[in-house]
Design a protein around this motif. Structure first.
Motif, PDB file in Angstrom:
ATOM      1  N   UNK A 302      36.925  31.542  58.901  1.00 45.42           N
ATOM      2  CA  UNK A 302      36.948  31.051  60.717  1.00 45.42           C
ATOM      3  C   UNK A 302      36.270  30.354  60.820  1.00 45.42           C
ATOM      4  N   UNK A 303      35.370  29.915  60.625  1.00 45.44           N
ATOM      5  CA  UNK A 303      34.708  28.570  61.712  1.00 45.44           C
ATOM      6  C   UNK A 303      35.212  27.410  60.914  1.00 45.44           C
ATOM      7  N   UNK A 304      35.784  27.854  59.515  1.00 50.81           N
ATOM      8  CA  UNK A 304      36.059  26.533  58.565  1.00 50.81           C
ATOM      9  C   UNK A 304      37.062  25.682  59.442  1.00 50.81           C
ATOM     10  N   UNK A 305      38.141  26.435  60.087  1.00 52.71           N
ATOM     11  CA  UNK A 305      39.493  26.128  60.308  1.00 52.71           C
ATOM     12  C   UNK A 305      39.056  26.156  61.597  1.00 52.71           C
ATOM     13  N   UNK A 306      38.276  26.419  62.016  1.00 50.32           N
ATOM     14  CA  UNK A 306      38.869  26.201  63.581  1.00 50.32           C
ATOM     15  C   UNK A 306      38.077  24.859  63.659  1.00 50.32           C
ATOM     16  N   UNK A 307      36.994  24.762  62.977  1.00 48.04           N
ATOM     17  CA  UNK A 307      36.814  22.754  63.026  1.00 48.04           C
ATOM     18  C   UNK A 307      37.908  22.255  61.914  1.00 48.04           C
ATOM     19  N   UNK A 308      38.596  22.743  61.392  1.00 48.46           N
ATOM     20  CA  UNK A 308      39.455  21.975  60.421  1.00 48.46           C
ATOM     21  C   UNK A 308      40.654  21.536  61.862  1.00 48.46           C
ATOM     22  N   UNK A 309      40.874  22.555  62.569  1.00 50.27           N
ATOM     23  CA  UNK A 309      41.727  22.626  63.667  1.00 50.27           C
ATOM     24  C   UNK A 309      41.751  21.150  64.483  1.00 50.27           C
ATOM     25  N   UNK A 315      44.266  13.476  65.039  1.00 48.93           N
ATOM     26  CA  UNK A 315      44.881  13.184  64.480  1.00 48.93           C
ATOM     27  C   UNK A 315      44.517  12.655  63.208  1.00 48.93           C
ATOM     28  N   UNK A 316      43.797  13.550  62.297  1.00 47.70           N
ATOM     29  CA  UNK A 316      42.906  13.366  60.857  1.00 47.70           C
ATOM     30  C   UNK A 316      43.751  14.451  59.805  1.00 47.70           C
ATOM     31  N   UNK A 317      44.406  13.947  58.567  1.00 48.84           N
ATOM     32  CA  UNK A 317      44.774  14.559  57.640  1.00 48.84           C
ATOM     33  C   UNK A 317      44.396  15.945  57.425  1.00 48.84           C
ATOM     34  N   UNK A 323      38.370  19.474  52.842  1.00 47.80           N
ATOM     35  CA  UNK A 323      37.390  18.751  52.131  1.00 47.80           C
ATOM     36  C   UNK A 323      35.949  18.852  52.407  1.00 47.80           C
ATOM     37  N   UNK A 324      36.262  18.131  53.770  1.00 48.36           N
ATOM     38  CA  UNK A 324      35.357  18.097  54.615  1.00 48.36           C
ATOM     39  C   UNK A 324      34.552  19.745  54.878  1.00 48.36           C
ATOM     40  N   UNK A 325      35.253  20.636  55.143  1.00 51.05           N
ATOM     41  CA  UNK A 325      35.295  21.819  54.897  1.00 51.05           C
ATOM     42  C   UNK A 325      33.808  21.913  54.209  1.00 51.05           C
ATOM     43  N   UNK A 326      34.154  22.507  52.820  1.00 51.70           N
ATOM     44  CA  UNK A 326      32.912  22.250  51.567  1.00 51.70           C
ATOM     45  C   UNK A 326      33.587  23.707  51.680  1.00 51.70           C
ATOM     46  N   UNK A 327      34.354  25.198  51.587  1.00 51.92           N
ATOM     47  CA  UNK A 327      34.823  25.516  51.326  1.00 51.92           C
ATOM     48  C   UNK A 327      36.306  26.154  50.862  1.00 51.92           C
ATOM     49  N   UNK A 328      37.153  24.939  50.474  1.00 50.62           N
ATOM     50  CA  UNK A 328      38.372  25.135  50.183  1.00 50.62           C
ATOM     51  C   UNK A 328      38.290  23.878  48.562  1.00 50.62           C
ATOM     52  N   UNK A 336      48.013  20.482  49.657  1.00 52.47           N
ATOM     53  CA  UNK A 336      47.650  19.874  50.650  1.00 52.47           C
ATOM     54  C   UNK A 336      48.295  18.442  50.779  1.00 52.47           C
ATOM     55  N   UNK A 337      46.930  17.396  50.341  1.00 49.31           N
ATOM     56  CA  UNK A 337      47.269  16.266  50.086  1.00 49.31           C
ATOM     57  C   UNK A 337      48.335  15.112  49.533  1.00 49.31           C
ATOM     58  N   UNK A 338      49.149  16.486  48.175  1.00 46.22           N
ATOM     59  CA  UNK A 338      50.144  16.219  47.742  1.00 46.22           C
ATOM     60  C   UNK A 338      51.863  16.188  48.988  1.00 46.22           C
ATOM     61  N   UNK A 339      51.702  16.870  49.580  1.00 45.43           N
ATOM     62  CA  UNK A 339      52.210  17.845  50.779  1.00 45.43           C
ATOM     63  C   UNK A 339      52.336  16.618  51.710  1.00 45.43           C
ATOM     64  N   UNK A 340      51.208  16.296  51.954  1.00 42.77           N
ATOM     65  CA  UNK A 340      51.974  15.328  53.437  1.00 42.77           C
ATOM     66  C   UNK A 340      52.046  14.213  53.140  1.00 42.77           C
TER      67      UNK A 340
END
Length: 405
Positions: A302-309, A315-317, A323-328, A336-340
């Motif tokens: 939950x905390x990681x996705x809040x930071x991702x949000x 404007x960051x991908x 990747x930065x969260x370190x949990x996924x 996700x990168x390919x999808x972007x």
């Protein structure tokens, strides 16, 4: 989840007080606004302010399978050209789950008064927030049936994932409880019945028998020690309900060998499935991330996705923030990168969800196949130990009587 007390004013300017559960103060403010109130002050409830709840585990949620049937039937009825009010009436009559049935009836009553469907459902805690937000998006886009169909699939996948884990773990858990029950009965009733005969032996009892007798005496003479153990378990449960406790225990869960990996894969499957469902419905990325975060069982995710949000809102991908969260795992990040790059994030998330759902199923079955023989061997060892504890002194007694004769 934290409980927040709030003061607010309604549309007519009347003061309103209450309490609401949310992951953060910002989410509490959002939920209060969604109820049509303007928050004045919001603060965490203290221990003395909280309402007494006699249920140790809290209110039971409506099963995902029941929610899936509700969404599937609702979508089918609407596609047949039936109005929302009549559809709710039909669903209320045929729904077997009592809590869901009452929630549908309350929703129908609100819709009949002129409220839209999503706001009416939001007044009932039985409906998950993700379902309400999807229905709101469907109302805005004029595709309510599609939103309900997508949520039916979402709940079906969720129910299947939970069912696989529960079914796989049920057999080992039953075996463990049977083993504990056998040990308690043997130590409490069977072993003491041989005590008099054992005490009459002049020779020293075997080590196995002495150890078992000591355990039997401990259950009768030091029963309070076992109550302390139960108290520790309850204490850990209560500690897990605090903010620090939940963070520490959830962090520990991810570090447990095998089980930690299973938790990670389950979280990735849930995240990918929820995000793909919301994005396919046309929901903005930021809103989809917020809702996906609220569905996470592990507070670290939950905390990681809040930071991702927060990062995505700048404007960051999305892939970079995951990747930065370190949990996924890298698999999720790369998909996700390919999808972007291809402009098809929804499809890549769906593929990731399918992959991790299959991974959870395979790993759960593998874990169960490993646990079952270990538990059976352990049960056999305990039974043999108890038999030796009883028969060794008896054989010793017969040999003594034979030598005297």
């Amino acid at each position: 989840m934290e409980t927040f007390s709030y003061k607010a004013v309604d549309a007519s300017g009347k003061d309103v007080k209450g309490a609401i559960e949310a992951e953060s103060k910002d989410e509490a403010a959002r939920k209060i606004k969604e109820q049509g109130f303007t928050p004045i002050s919001i603060g965490k409830q203290g221990a003395l302010d909280k309402d007494v709840n006699l249920s140790f585990f809290g209110p039971k949620k409506i099963p995902a399978r029941d929610m899936s049937v509700f969404c599937r039937q609702f979508a089918s009825i609407l596609k047949a050209g039936v109005s929302v009010i009549n559809a709710l009436e039909m669903l209320g009559e045929q729904t077997e789950n009592k809590r869901l049935k009452e929630a549908i009836e309350r929703t129908q009553s609100s819709v009949e008064k002129g409220e839209n469907l999503s706001d009416s459902m939001r007044e009932n805690e039985e409906f998950p927030s993700i379902l309400i937000d999807m229905i709101k998006a469907g109302e805005a886009s004029g595709s309510l049936e599609n939103s309900l169909t997508r949520m039916a699939v979402q709940f079906e996948k969720d129910a299947k994932l939970k069912g696989v884990v529960k079914k796989a773990m049920m057999y080992p858990i039953v075996l463990i409880f049977v083993m504990i029950g056998v040990i308690v009965v043997m130590l409490t009733f069977v072993i003491p019945s041989f005590m008099t005969m054992f005490e009459d032996l002049d020779s020293e009892l075997p080590v196995t028998t002495r150890a078992i007798l000591a355990m039997s005496d401990s259950i009768k003479g030091y029963w309070y020690v076992y109550l302390i153990v139960v108290g520790i378990v309850v204490g850990v449960k209560l500690y897990g309900n605090t903010e620090n406790g939940r963070h520490n225990l959830d962090k520990l869960k991810l570090k447990i060998p095998v089980f930690g990996l299973l938790q990670t894969k389950s979280a990735c499957a849930s995240f990918a499935r929820t995000m793909s469902t919301l994005l396919q419905a046309g929901m903005p990325m930021i809103d989809a991330l917020e809702i996906s975060a609220s569905t996470m069982k592990n507070v670290l995710y939950y905390d990681a996705l809040e930071k991702v949000k927060s990062g995505v809102s700048l404007g960051l991908p999305l892939s970079n923030q995951l990747r930065t969260s370190g949990l996924f795992p890298p698999m999720v990040v790369h998909m996700v990168g390919i999808g972007e790059e291809t402009g098809n994030v929804e499809e890549m998330l769906t593929n990731s969800a399918v992959y991790y759902e299959e991974e959870v199923e395979v790993q759960t079955q593998t874990l169960t196949s490993l646990m079952e023989p270990i538990i059976i061997v352990l049960m056999a060892f305990v039974v043999v130990l108890l038999i030796l504890a009883i028969y060794q002194p008896m054989i010793q007694l017969y040999n003594t009587l034979g030598s005297q004769g």
